[in-house]
Design a protein around this motif. Structure first.
Motif, PDB file in Angstrom:
ATOM      1  N   LEU A  62      49.556  25.090   5.618  1.00 50.86           N
ATOM      2  CA  LEU A  62      48.702  23.989   5.201  1.00 50.86           C
ATOM      3  C   LEU A  62      48.390  23.995   3.706  1.00 50.86           C
ATOM      4  O   LEU A  62      48.084  22.953   3.132  1.00 50.86           O
ATOM      5  CB  LEU A  62      47.393  24.014   5.993  1.00 50.86           C
ATOM      6  N   LEU A  63      48.451  25.143   3.063  1.00 52.79           N
ATOM      7  CA  LEU A  63      48.065  25.222   1.660  1.00 52.79           C
ATOM      8  C   LEU A  63      49.249  25.240   0.704  1.00 52.79           C
ATOM      9  O   LEU A  63      49.134  24.769  -0.428  1.00 52.79           O
ATOM     10  CB  LEU A  63      47.201  26.477   1.421  1.00 52.79           C
ATOM     11  N   GLU A  64      50.369  25.794   1.116  1.00 56.41           N
ATOM     12  CA  GLU A  64      51.469  25.963   0.166  1.00 56.41           C
ATOM     13  C   GLU A  64      52.509  24.846   0.241  1.00 56.41           C
ATOM     14  O   GLU A  64      52.788  24.179  -0.754  1.00 56.41           O
ATOM     15  CB  GLU A  64      52.163  27.313   0.381  1.00 56.41           C
ATOM     16  N   ASN A 108      53.530  26.059  -8.625  1.00 53.65           N
ATOM     17  CA  ASN A 108      53.293  27.458  -8.979  1.00 53.65           C
ATOM     18  C   ASN A 108      51.807  27.786  -8.888  1.00 53.65           C
ATOM     19  O   ASN A 108      51.054  27.602  -9.841  1.00 53.65           O
ATOM     20  CB  ASN A 108      53.822  27.732 -10.388  1.00 53.65           C
ATOM     21  N   ILE A 109      51.390  28.259  -7.712  1.00 50.25           N
ATOM     22  CA  ILE A 109      49.994  28.636  -7.474  1.00 50.25           C
ATOM     23  C   ILE A 109      49.977  30.103  -7.052  1.00 50.25           C
ATOM     24  O   ILE A 109      50.807  30.545  -6.258  1.00 50.25           O
ATOM     25  CB  ILE A 109      49.366  27.738  -6.391  1.00 50.25           C
ATOM     26  N   SER A 110      49.036  30.865  -7.581  1.00 50.30           N
ATOM     27  CA  SER A 110      49.018  32.309  -7.337  1.00 50.30           C
ATOM     28  C   SER A 110      48.456  32.649  -5.967  1.00 50.30           C
ATOM     29  O   SER A 110      47.735  31.850  -5.346  1.00 50.30           O
ATOM     30  CB  SER A 110      48.175  33.007  -8.405  1.00 50.30           C
ATOM     31  N   MET A 115      44.120  32.473  -1.729  1.00 50.14           N
ATOM     32  CA  MET A 115      43.180  33.252  -0.932  1.00 50.14           C
ATOM     33  C   MET A 115      41.732  32.873  -1.212  1.00 50.14           C
ATOM     34  O   MET A 115      40.868  33.004  -0.342  1.00 50.14           O
ATOM     35  CB  MET A 115      43.402  34.746  -1.169  1.00 50.14           C
ATOM     36  N   LYS A 116      41.467  32.382  -2.411  1.00 47.20           N
ATOM     37  CA  LYS A 116      40.105  31.967  -2.755  1.00 47.20           C
ATOM     38  C   LYS A 116      39.624  30.831  -1.864  1.00 47.20           C
ATOM     39  O   LYS A 116      38.420  30.701  -1.603  1.00 47.20           O
ATOM     40  CB  LYS A 116      40.063  31.559  -4.224  1.00 47.20           C
ATOM     41  N   VAL A 117      40.562  30.020  -1.366  1.00 48.89           N
ATOM     42  CA  VAL A 117      40.198  28.850  -0.562  1.00 48.89           C
ATOM     43  C   VAL A 117      39.437  29.257   0.693  1.00 48.89           C
ATOM     44  O   VAL A 117      38.532  28.548   1.147  1.00 48.89           O
ATOM     45  CB  VAL A 117      41.458  28.038  -0.206  1.00 48.89           C
ATOM     46  N   LYS A 118      39.769  30.415   1.260  1.00 45.19           N
ATOM     47  CA  LYS A 118      39.116  30.784   2.526  1.00 45.19           C
ATOM     48  C   LYS A 118      37.616  31.036   2.359  1.00 45.19           C
ATOM     49  O   LYS A 118      36.871  31.007   3.339  1.00 45.19           O
ATOM     50  CB  LYS A 118      39.795  32.001   3.155  1.00 45.19           C
ATOM     51  N   ASP A 119      37.178  31.258   1.111  1.00 41.74           N
ATOM     52  CA  ASP A 119      35.750  31.423   0.857  1.00 41.74           C
ATOM     53  C   ASP A 119      35.060  30.082   0.612  1.00 41.74           C
ATOM     54  O   ASP A 119      33.838  30.033   0.461  1.00 41.74           O
ATOM     55  CB  ASP A 119      35.542  32.329  -0.361  1.00 41.74           C
ATOM     56  N   GLU A 120      35.848  28.997   0.588  1.00 44.53           N
ATOM     57  CA  GLU A 120      35.313  27.676   0.273  1.00 44.53           C
ATOM     58  C   GLU A 120      35.311  26.733   1.469  1.00 44.53           C
ATOM     59  O   GLU A 120      34.888  25.585   1.345  1.00 44.53           O
ATOM     60  CB  GLU A 120      36.143  27.065  -0.866  1.00 44.53           C
ATOM     61  N   VAL A 121      35.784  27.196   2.612  1.00 43.90           N
ATOM     62  CA  VAL A 121      35.870  26.361   3.810  1.00 43.90           C
ATOM     63  C   VAL A 121      35.263  27.109   4.992  1.00 43.90           C
ATOM     64  O   VAL A 121      35.201  28.343   4.981  1.00 43.90           O
ATOM     65  CB  VAL A 121      37.339  25.968   4.121  1.00 43.90           C
ATOM     66  N   PRO A 122      34.827  26.406   6.030  1.00 47.40           N
ATOM     67  CA  PRO A 122      34.149  27.061   7.155  1.00 47.40           C
ATOM     68  C   PRO A 122      35.081  27.587   8.242  1.00 47.40           C
ATOM     69  O   PRO A 122      34.646  27.796   9.371  1.00 47.40           O
ATOM     70  CB  PRO A 122      33.255  25.938   7.696  1.00 47.40           C
ATOM     71  N   LEU A 123      36.364  27.774   7.910  1.00 47.58           N
ATOM     72  CA  LEU A 123      37.305  28.313   8.882  1.00 47.58           C
ATOM     73  C   LEU A 123      37.566  29.790   8.587  1.00 47.58           C
ATOM     74  O   LEU A 123      37.301  30.276   7.479  1.00 47.58           O
ATOM     75  CB  LEU A 123      38.634  27.552   8.832  1.00 47.58           C
TER      76      LEU A 123
END
Length: 394
Positions: A62-64, A108-110, A115-123
């Motif tokens: 879903l992210l890449e 080109n995303i690191s 991984m930072k996204v998981k701290d920004e969503v309620p999943l």
């Protein structure tokens, strides 16, 4: 929380109650068993509805890959589009995900940015760090450590690369691609899809590196040759395993290998059919169903082959297999485990999610029926709770 029926470790409980405290299940049972504990607490009454564990999709992109395939995004908006797809998953009753980082030619995303996204969503999200080969004429190789830069094939088995992937890896997703992948492209563009990418010595070395780092390893694999290679080398999780044969199923059972089935597609071969999944379940193999989203659908599903499908399809693609299991004597809980407890084990979260039991996280759905077995439309998921908090209400 009082309702008419829910699916739990105890089996299906009629007129059941779940007591939640600090985001976890404190008690569970019938109304008569727990009615004395309901004084002075807030109560949701869902009457004739069904409560089940929330769904888990343990293999998706879903992210890449998906944002660039679905939307006209740039790097500045790429992960914002990914968050939209994560919210769509939540709307679909999915509260935990296994997300792949493979290295992509699109953007080109690191690893750290993903991984930072998981701290920004309620999943609840676990990341699999991977390398990938796309079956183009010249073969296109990428690793999660090299972003959108193509690498030589020998880099896929480079010990330093593999060691760093293993150390940072969070769960056994498709860490390596034994077979080159179609990657959603038409066969005219990926004539080498399915080609075996590793020798036995190379694969055994990669598996050993993961195990020495205390990590399980999963692989993208399909077909006799690739599955034989995976089993010979001690791989822990087979993702796809399309066209697995009876002898290999016996080896999977003996090796205690897990399988993540992707009925929507994902390899160069026909995806997992209900009869295949029934055979695996009858053998007592831990099998999960995942979307591998976003994908064009396999032809047998009778969907629009020109469209990419995602999280909203998890119940739909699972239904034929769950119905077949039920017809063959497996109960509601055993059928539902393909979308709940088994994928929780793949993610290493089986002690906190995937079932309704005392001490587990209060992640559950309020629905018009058992997801996958009785319902497939996301509109039939009325409420989604995560850590005891109601996040979706229809």
């Amino acid at each position: 929380m009082n309702d008419n029926k829910f699916v739990s470790e105890r089996g299906t409980i009629e007129d059941g109650v779940i007591i939640i405290n600090n985001g976890k299940i404190e008690d569970i049972g019938t109304y008569n068993e727990l009615k004395d504990k309901l004084k002075d607490i807030s109560i949701y009454d869902y009457k004739d509805k069904v409560i089940t564990p929330s769904l888990i999709d343990c293999h998706c992109h879903l992210l890449e890959y998906a944002p660039g395939s679905l939307y006209p995004v740039t790097k500045q908006t790429y992960l914002e589009a990914g968050k939209v797809l994560l919210f769509n998953a939540l709307l679909s009753g999915i509260t935990a995900l296994g997300e792949q980082i493979c290295g992509s030619p699109i953007c080109n995303i690191s690893i750290e940015e993903y991984m930072k996204v998981k701290d920004e969503v309620p999943l609840k999200i676990k990341f699999s760090l991977n390398s990938i080969t796309i079956g183009t004429s010249d073969l296109s190789n990428y690793t999660c450590l090299n972003g959108n830069e193509q690498v030589d094939k020998n880099m896929l088995s480079n010990i330093d690369i593999v060691s760093e992937m293993a150390m940072k890896n969070e769960y056994p997703g498709e860490n390596i691609f034994i077979n080159a992948t179609p990657a959603n492209l038409p066969i005219s563009e990926v004539p080498r899809a399915g080609e075996i990418m590793f020798t036995q010595d190379e694969l055994k070395c990669i598996v050993d590196v993961f195990h020495k780092n205390g990590k399980k390893i999963g692989v993208h694999v399909a077909g006799k040759e690739g599955i034989d290679l995976a089993l010979e080398c001690g791989v822990d999780v087979l993702h796809h395993a399309h066209d697995i044969n009876d002898n290999q199923i016996n080896l999977v059972k003996n090796n205690k290998t897990s399988i993540v089935a992707t009925p929507l597609g994902g390899t160069h071969l026909t995806p997992n059919l209900p009869s295949d999944i029934l055979k695996l379940v009858k053998k007592g193999i831990d099998i999960s169903i995942a979307t591998d989203a976003y994908l064009p659908p396999a032809a047998y599903l009778n969907l629009d082959e020109n469209k990419l499908y995602g999280s909203e399809m998890l119940m739909f693609i699972a239904k034929p297999s769950m119905e077949l299991l039920f017809e063959n004597g497996f109960n509601e809980n055993e059928c539902l485990a393909l979308l709940t407890y088994n994928p929780a084990k793949i993610l290493g979260l089986e002690n906190s999610i995937g079932k309704l039991d005392i001490g587990m996280s209060a992640d559950f759905l309020v629905t018009d029926g058992i997801p996958g077995l009785e319902i497939t439309k996301i509109e039939q998921i009325l409420c989604v709770f995560v850590n005891g908090q109601k996040l979706i209400e229809r």
